[in-house]
Design a protein around this motif. Structure first.
Motif, PDB file in Angstrom:
ATOM      1  N   SER A 116      50.940  38.635  48.658  1.00  0.00           N
ATOM      2  CA  SER A 116      51.286  40.044  48.724  1.00  0.00           C
ATOM      3  C   SER A 116      52.355  40.258  49.783  1.00  0.00           C
ATOM      4  CB  SER A 116      50.041  40.877  49.063  1.00  0.00           C
ATOM      5  OG  SER A 116      49.620  40.606  50.390  1.00  0.00           O
ATOM      6  N   ALA A 145      44.955  49.052  50.569  1.00  0.00           N
ATOM      7  CA  ALA A 145      45.148  48.357  49.290  1.00  0.00           C
ATOM      8  C   ALA A 145      43.812  48.094  48.600  1.00  0.00           C
ATOM      9  CB  ALA A 145      45.898  47.046  49.529  1.00  0.00           C
ATOM     10  N   ARG A 146      42.786  47.720  49.360  1.00  0.00           N
ATOM     11  CA  ARG A 146      41.472  47.476  48.751  1.00  0.00           C
ATOM     12  C   ARG A 146      40.901  48.745  48.149  1.00  0.00           C
ATOM     13  NH1 ARG A 146      40.644  44.367  53.468  1.00  0.00           N
ATOM     14  NH2 ARG A 146      39.443  46.068  54.375  1.00  0.00           N
ATOM     15  N   GLN A 149      42.869  49.651  44.913  1.00  0.00           N
ATOM     16  CA  GLN A 149      42.525  48.837  43.752  1.00  0.00           C
ATOM     17  C   GLN A 149      41.119  49.134  43.263  1.00  0.00           C
ATOM     18  OE1 GLN A 149      43.241  44.780  44.933  1.00  0.00           O
ATOM     19  NE2 GLN A 149      45.439  45.084  45.168  1.00  0.00           N
ATOM     20  N   GLY A 152      40.698  52.127  41.100  1.00  0.00           N
ATOM     21  CA  GLY A 152      41.293  52.081  39.764  1.00  0.00           C
ATOM     22  C   GLY A 152      42.559  52.895  39.645  1.00  0.00           C
ATOM     23  N   GLN A 154      45.622  51.689  40.187  1.00  0.00           N
ATOM     24  CA  GLN A 154      46.741  50.866  39.767  1.00  0.00           C
ATOM     25  C   GLN A 154      47.014  51.107  38.292  1.00  0.00           C
ATOM     26  OE1 GLN A 154      48.217  48.818  41.997  1.00  0.00           O
ATOM     27  NE2 GLN A 154      49.775  48.014  40.627  1.00  0.00           N
ATOM     28  N   LYS A 156      47.963  50.584  34.413  1.00  0.00           N
ATOM     29  CA  LYS A 156      47.867  49.451  33.510  1.00  0.00           C
ATOM     30  C   LYS A 156      49.260  49.061  33.019  1.00  0.00           C
ATOM     31  CE  LYS A 156      43.199  50.321  31.792  1.00  0.00           C
ATOM     32  NZ  LYS A 156      42.368  50.523  30.565  1.00  0.00           N
ATOM     33  N   CYS A 210      50.120  48.977  48.108  1.00  0.00           N
ATOM     34  CA  CYS A 210      49.348  49.149  46.874  1.00  0.00           C
ATOM     35  C   CYS A 210      50.107  48.675  45.634  1.00  0.00           C
ATOM     36  CB  CYS A 210      48.952  50.615  46.723  1.00  0.00           C
ATOM     37  SG  CYS A 210      47.989  51.242  48.130  1.00  0.00           S
ATOM     38  N   GLU A 212      52.755  46.735  45.862  1.00  0.00           N
ATOM     39  CA  GLU A 212      53.245  45.405  46.210  1.00  0.00           C
ATOM     40  C   GLU A 212      54.740  45.248  45.950  1.00  0.00           C
ATOM     41  OE1 GLU A 212      50.788  42.490  44.352  1.00  0.00           O
ATOM     42  OE2 GLU A 212      49.075  42.905  45.642  1.00  0.00           O
TER      43      GLU A 212
END
Length: 269
Positions: A116, A145-146, A149, A152, A154, A156, A210, A212
């Motif tokens: 990352s 970031a955790r 993710q 949900g 992020q 698709k 987030c 990246e």
């Protein structure tokens, strides 16, 4: 059975891939130590020692039709390809061994430090040789970031191949699937972090931590001067760290009301 050397494994894989699922005729070539193998209209020369090694290891067999790859050959090729892919990946990653604790048990894992942008930024140094980003700032970015993710958030990037069910209600009447309490809590934490950083700083933090994106990508998309994203990100992450770990409030001073004629004891000075 003696394990073939890496160079021999590559030659064995070349022989097996040349044979494929077909059988190949073989005969002596221009020298006694070399064998000409023919598969259809294709032909290739291999050393006789390699043919003997492949037969000894059970990778090929010789019958009335010629040389034939065995079932063990497919297993050998899969392992060889996996080893080559792992070696290729090792050229493009920076691995580090770390120990994680899980229910009182220590787990030894390999972490890719180049996975990352945050992991790469953590290794930046200034002219004095100290880290450009404070470790607390990096931990704050990883925490964001955790949560991002897990919540949900992020988007698709792949197509969904789930079958469309007949009899679905119209889009306007669909019931949204309920979210778990943990996901809702993670989204609340992300919203709180964004509000704490403010709109100007939150954008660069989300892009890098987030989504990246690299620093150069952020500067190009936002039309910022060179090296400005690094400064903005450091400010954003330090603000985020203060949000996650606010400084302790100073202790309140106690006040005592004295009665009439009260004089404080100043002691001997």
């Amino acid at each position: 059975m003696k394990e073939p050397r890496n160079s021999q494994k590559g030659d064995l894989a070349r022989l097996l891939r040349f044979l494929g699922n077909a059988s190949g005729t073989h005969r002596s070539a221009d020298r006694p130590d070399r064998v000409l193998v023919e598969v259809g209209s294709r032909s290739q020369i291999f050393s006789r020692a390699l043919i003997d090694l492949a037969m000894t290891d059970g990778l090929v067999r010789s019958d009335e039709t010629g040389l034939v790859a065995t079932a063990e050959a497919r297993t050998f090729l899969r392992r060889w390809m996996a080893t080559r892919e792992e070696a290729f990946l090792d050229q493009h990653r920076q691995s580090e061994q770390r120990t994680l604790s899980d229910d009182g048990e220590s787990l030894h894992v390999t972490v890719n430090l180049a996975e990352s942008p945050l992991a790469q930024l953590a290794r930046l140094k200034n002219k004095a040789g100290t880290p450009w980003f404070d470790p607390d700032a990096i931990r704050a970015g990883e925490r964001l970031a955790r949560d991002f993710q897990f919540a949900g958030l992020q988007p698709k990037m792949t197509m969904t191949y789930a079958p469309r069910l007949a009899g679905r209600p119209p889009a306007g009447q669909r019931m949204a699937s309920p979210l778990s309490d943990d996901i809702v809590a993670a989204r609340i934490r992300v919203n709180g972090a964004v509000e704490a950083m403010g709109p100007d700083l939150a954008g660069v933090a989300l892009d890098i931590c987030c989504f990246e994106k690299g620093l150069e990508t952020v500067e190009r998309e936002r039309q910022w001067p060179a090296r400005s994203a690094k400064l903005m990100l450091r400010t954003a992450l330090m603000q985020l760290h203060r949000h996650y770990c606010p400084p302790a409030k100073p202790a309140r001073r106690s006040h005592t009301w004295g009665g009439e004629g009260y004089r404080p004891d100043l002691g001997n000075r």
